[in-house]
Design an enzyme around this catalytic site. Structure first.
Site, PDB file in Angstrom:
ATOM      1  N   CYS A 285       0.787  -1.221   0.000  1.00 26.69           N
ATOM      2  CA  CYS A 285       0.000   0.000   0.000  1.00 26.69           C
ATOM      3  C   CYS A 285       0.834   1.294   0.000  1.00 26.69           C
ATOM      4  O   CYS A 285       1.339   1.698  -1.037  1.00 26.69           O
ATOM      5  CB  CYS A 285      -0.980  -0.027   1.158  1.00 26.69           C
TER       6      CYS A 285
ATOM      7  N   ARG B 130     -12.620   6.340   0.129  1.00 29.93           N
ATOM      8  CA  ARG B 130     -11.424   5.487   0.101  1.00 29.93           C
ATOM      9  C   ARG B 130     -11.830   4.132  -0.476  1.00 29.93           C
ATOM     10  O   ARG B 130     -13.013   3.760  -0.454  1.00 29.93           O
ATOM     11  CB  ARG B 130     -10.848   5.302   1.509  1.00 29.93           C
TER      12      ARG B 130
ATOM     13  N   HIS C 197      -3.630  -5.556   2.593  1.00 31.19           N
ATOM     14  CA  HIS C 197      -3.288  -5.621   4.027  1.00 31.19           C
ATOM     15  C   HIS C 197      -3.944  -6.884   4.584  1.00 31.19           C
ATOM     16  O   HIS C 197      -4.431  -7.727   3.862  1.00 31.19           O
ATOM     17  CB  HIS C 197      -3.873  -4.410   4.750  1.00 31.19           C
TER      18      HIS C 197
HETATM   19  N1  GLN Z   1      -1.812   6.838   2.497  1.00 31.75           N
HETATM   20  C1  GLN Z   1      -1.973   5.998   1.368  1.00 31.75           C
HETATM   21  C2  GLN Z   1      -3.389   6.040   0.793  1.00 31.75           C
HETATM   22  O1  GLN Z   1      -4.265   6.452   1.407  1.00 31.75           O
HETATM   23  C3  GLN Z   1      -1.644   4.553   1.755  1.00 31.75           C
HETATM   24  C4  GLN Z   1      -2.600   3.999   2.755  1.00 31.75           C
HETATM   25  C5  GLN Z   1      -2.110   2.678   3.368  1.00 31.75           C
HETATM   26  O2  GLN Z   1      -0.921   2.344   3.370  1.00 31.75           O
HETATM   27  N2  GLN Z   1      -3.024   1.901   3.917  1.00 31.75           N
HETATM   28  O3  GLN Z   1      -3.584   5.608  -0.288  1.00 31.75           O
END
Ligand code: GLN
Length: 271
Positions: A96, A133, A223
């Site tokens: 990520c 998101r 993740h």
């Molecule tokens: N900050 C980055 C995003 O929002 C990565 C997020 C993360 O590593 N979970 O895409």
């Protein structure tokens, strides 16, 4: 096996969202269960280029935009050493926020563009603080150049399917995980995807690609952490690390992955 591996862990205090540190535990355990000694090198601003050169397997976990902006200041100073590792086929897993920093750049939700190390031919852009998101469980099919689907099964042989639809039956190239990212990633022409999305968003929720692969370096949005439920990927990374270090073909002793397969089955049934 009388072999040993040094695993380099990028900024553990700043880059380990959504359980990513569990990937280190699993890499360590699946090595030790085969008699492979493991040393973990926590990488931070005090780590020298000399130390970086001794790494056999590199890991970087997720991070929020704020932490990514902090980390990149030091990561840029380590750009040459990290690129050298990847160019000499040292395997890596970046999850990520980490692969976003290994691309050309990451544009966070707020604040200025973060220039990446340019290891992966890709760019990432946060869709903006008011945009949703990309969150949820994800199922994807790993690209065949990483893991060929060895399980040869007859189409209607439900016993092997664990009662699952055939396209999801126990194929060792199906991976499962959890994603939560604002950034959308777009691969350049010199970048190969790590996987194809079966369920979920992946790189951008548009083109069906998930992650990226360059040499033995893998970037992904999974993740969970990724590795406990996907032992094939763990063993792929360990084998590559041993092969590159000891310059010989390696076949790891199979482990009892019954629990892992049950976890995958549970998630696949949910879908
Ligand atoms: N900050 C980055 C995003 O929002 C990565 C997020 C993360 O590593 N979970 O895409």
């Amino acid at each position: 096996m009388n072999k040993q591996l040094k695993i380099g862990w990028l900024y553990p205090e700043l880059m380990s969202t959504y359980g990513d540190r569990g990937n280190i535990t699993v890499l360590q355990k699946r090595c030790e269960w085969r008699g492979i000694k493991v040393e973990i090198l926590n990488i931070d601003q005090n780590t020298s280029d000399q130390q970086l050169k001794t790494i056999d397997l590199l890991f970087g976990g997720g991070a929020q935009d704020h932490e990514q902006a902090i980390v990149i200041k030091d990561l840029q100073k380590k750009k040459k050493s990290i690129k050298e590792l990847i160019e000499k086929n040292v395997p890596a897993l970046f999850v990520c926020g980490a692969p976003q920093l290994m691309g050309h750049y990451y544009e966070p939700a707020i604040g200025k563009r973060i220039e990446g190390l340019g290891i992966f031919d890709m760019v990432s852009k946060h869709a903006g603080p008011d945009k949703p998101r990309l969150i949820g469980n994800i199922v994807a099919k790993v690209s065949s150049h990483i893991i060929a689907n060895e399980v040869k099964q007859s189409p209607d042989d439900s016993t092997q399917n664990m009662g699952l639809p055939r396209r999801l039956a126990p194929r060792n190239d199906v991976i499962v995980g959890f994603e939560n990212h604002g950034g959308r990633t777009y691969l350049g022409e010199n970048a190969k995807p790590f996987a194809k999305v079966i369920k979920g968003f992946g790189n951008n929720g548009e083109d069906g690609t998930e992650g990226v692969v360059y040499k033995n370096a893998i970037g992904c949005y999974l993740h969970g952490p990724l590795l406990p439920k996907n032992p094939k990927i763990t063993d792929y990374l360990i084998e590559k690390a041993l092969e590159v270090k000891y310059k010989e073909k390696v076949h790891l002793k199979p482990l009892d992955d019954e629990l892992e397969n049950k976890a995958i089955k549970y998630i696949l049934e949910k879908f």
